[in-house]
Scaffold this active site. Structure first.
Site, short mmCIF file in Angstrom:
data_model
loop_
_atom_site.label_atom_id
_atom_site.label_comp_id
_atom_site.label_asym_id
_atom_site.label_seq_id
_atom_site.Cartn_x
_atom_site.Cartn_y
_atom_site.Cartn_z
N LYS A 184 -3.79 6.86 -4.85
CA LYS A 184 -3.92 6.77 -3.39
C LYS A 184 -5.00 7.73 -2.90
CE LYS A 184 0.82 5.31 -2.61
NZ LYS A 184 2.23 5.70 -2.57
N GLN A 209 6.03 10.15 -0.52
CA GLN A 209 6.25 9.31 -1.70
C GLN A 209 7.73 9.26 -2.07
OE1 GLN A 209 3.84 7.55 -3.24
NE2 GLN A 209 5.19 6.79 -4.84
N ASP A 228 3.66 3.80 6.10
CA ASP A 228 4.57 3.02 5.25
C ASP A 228 5.35 1.99 6.05
OD1 ASP A 228 4.70 3.43 2.46
OD2 ASP A 228 5.69 5.37 2.70
N1 GUN Z 1 7.25 4.61 -4.00
C1 GUN Z 1 7.00 3.40 -4.56
N2 GUN Z 1 6.43 2.57 -3.65
C2 GUN Z 1 6.32 3.27 -2.51
C3 GUN Z 1 5.80 2.97 -1.22
O1 GUN Z 1 5.33 1.86 -0.92
N3 GUN Z 1 5.86 3.97 -0.30
C4 GUN Z 1 6.38 5.19 -0.58
N4 GUN Z 1 6.41 6.10 0.39
N5 GUN Z 1 6.88 5.50 -1.77
C5 GUN Z 1 6.84 4.55 -2.72
#
Ligand code: GUN
Length: 296
Positions: free
Chosen positions: A54, A98, A121
């Site tokens: 990311k 996350q 998100d």
């Molecule tokens: N962990 C796995 N996929 C995601 C996601 O799309 N967002 C977040 N915040 N954590 C994750």
């Protein structure tokens, strides 16, 4: 006949270059640089990989990346204080915590502490409500990526029968809301659904998000249907693992009209949509309209 393969890797690259072009324009015309803060707690190896990816893609698009790595035993209060400081930071337009978080932390409390305007998100309860009410919302990245692929393939989705397999807050429920917003006739199926093969067999659009490897055989799928496979399941293959979807690709691609592969389908779209959401959040925070085609 074999299905058209919907190449998420290539489409994600297109989305990223559209985001980057718009970021350039924001910088030139308004002196604005979108910023994304990612918070990761603990050492979960998969989370570390995602967070690195990311950060790299954020910078590649010309945006600012702020990564906060906290120890696994970080008290909940410390995490909440960090979220609050990011809510107040003008250079941060998007915040992502996350998941999964360590067990001593109340995930809902943390997610709902994020400012809804910075909630890239789309997990904050107010964004969940806004999406359900058909208002401008931050939309969860994976379903947004699926929607973009479906729009790209079909143009209008109005009147199509859509079946979403799975009812998670992250994929199934928001996916169903998005498809309803496109005027599909939407069914959400799950582990207690009766006559699952019949339900799946009615779908012009099938979105599979159950997390069970190769659970859906081609024999269940309506000929010509569009199949979006959100599953990313690790299965043993000789002396290493390999990734497979929730759909049995080999039999499904003989029946479907179009299908996403695993890997290389929905997966790459998720981070591309995170970047799109960060750009959207930056535009809205500054009273600007987000670019067409990058929102729901
Ligand atoms: N962990 C796995 N996929 C995601 C996601 O799309 N967002 C977040 N915040 N954590 C994750």
């Amino acid at each position: 006949m074999s299905a058209q393969i919907l190449d998420g890797k290539a489409f994600a690259a297109t989305i990223r270059s559209r985001v980057a072009a718009h970021v350039d324009r924001l910088k030139d015309a308004h002196g604005l640089t979108p910023g994304l803060a990612v918070v990761v707690v603990g050492e979960d190896p998969a989370s570390q990989v995602y967070v690195r990816s990311k950060g790299r893609q954020t910078v590649d698009c010309g945006m600012e990346s702020f990564t906060h790595r906290l120890a696994a035993d970080t008290p909940q209060g410390t995490l909440l204080a960090l979220v609050k400081s990011l809510n107040d930071a003008p250079e941060v337009h998007g915040i992502l915590v996350q998941l999964p978080l360590p067990e001593h932390i109340d995930t809902s409390l943390v997610l709902d502490a994020i400012s809804p305007d910075k909630d890239v998100d789309g997990f904050h309860v107010s964004n969940v409500g806004r999406l359900a009410a058909g208002q401008d919302a931050m939309v969860p990245c994976t379903p947004l990526g699926c929607l973009m692929m479906l729009r790209e393939h079909h143009g209008s989705l109005a009147g199509l029968d859509a079946v979403v397999l799975g009812r998670s807050n992250i994929v199934g429920k928001p996916m169903a809301q998005l498809l309803l917003g496109e005027s599909c006739t939407v069914t959400i199926a799950h582990s207690r659904t009766k006559n699952l093969p019949d339900v799946v067999g009615r779908a012009d659009i099938l979105v599979a998000a159950v997390g069970r490897p190769r659970m859906i055989p081609g024999a269940w799928i309506k000929p010509g249907a569009t199949v979006i496979d959100v599953g990313i399941n690790r299965v043993p293959d000789g002396d290493r693992d390999r990734l497979v979807g929730d759909v049995d690709f080999d039999s499904a691609e003989k029946v479907a009209g179009a299908i996403t592969p695993v890997p290389g389908g929905v997966g790459p779209m998720t981070i591309a949509c995170l970047l799109a959401n960060t750009l959207t959040a930056c535009c809205r925070a500054n009273g600007l309209r987000p670019p067409e085609g990058l929102t729901a």
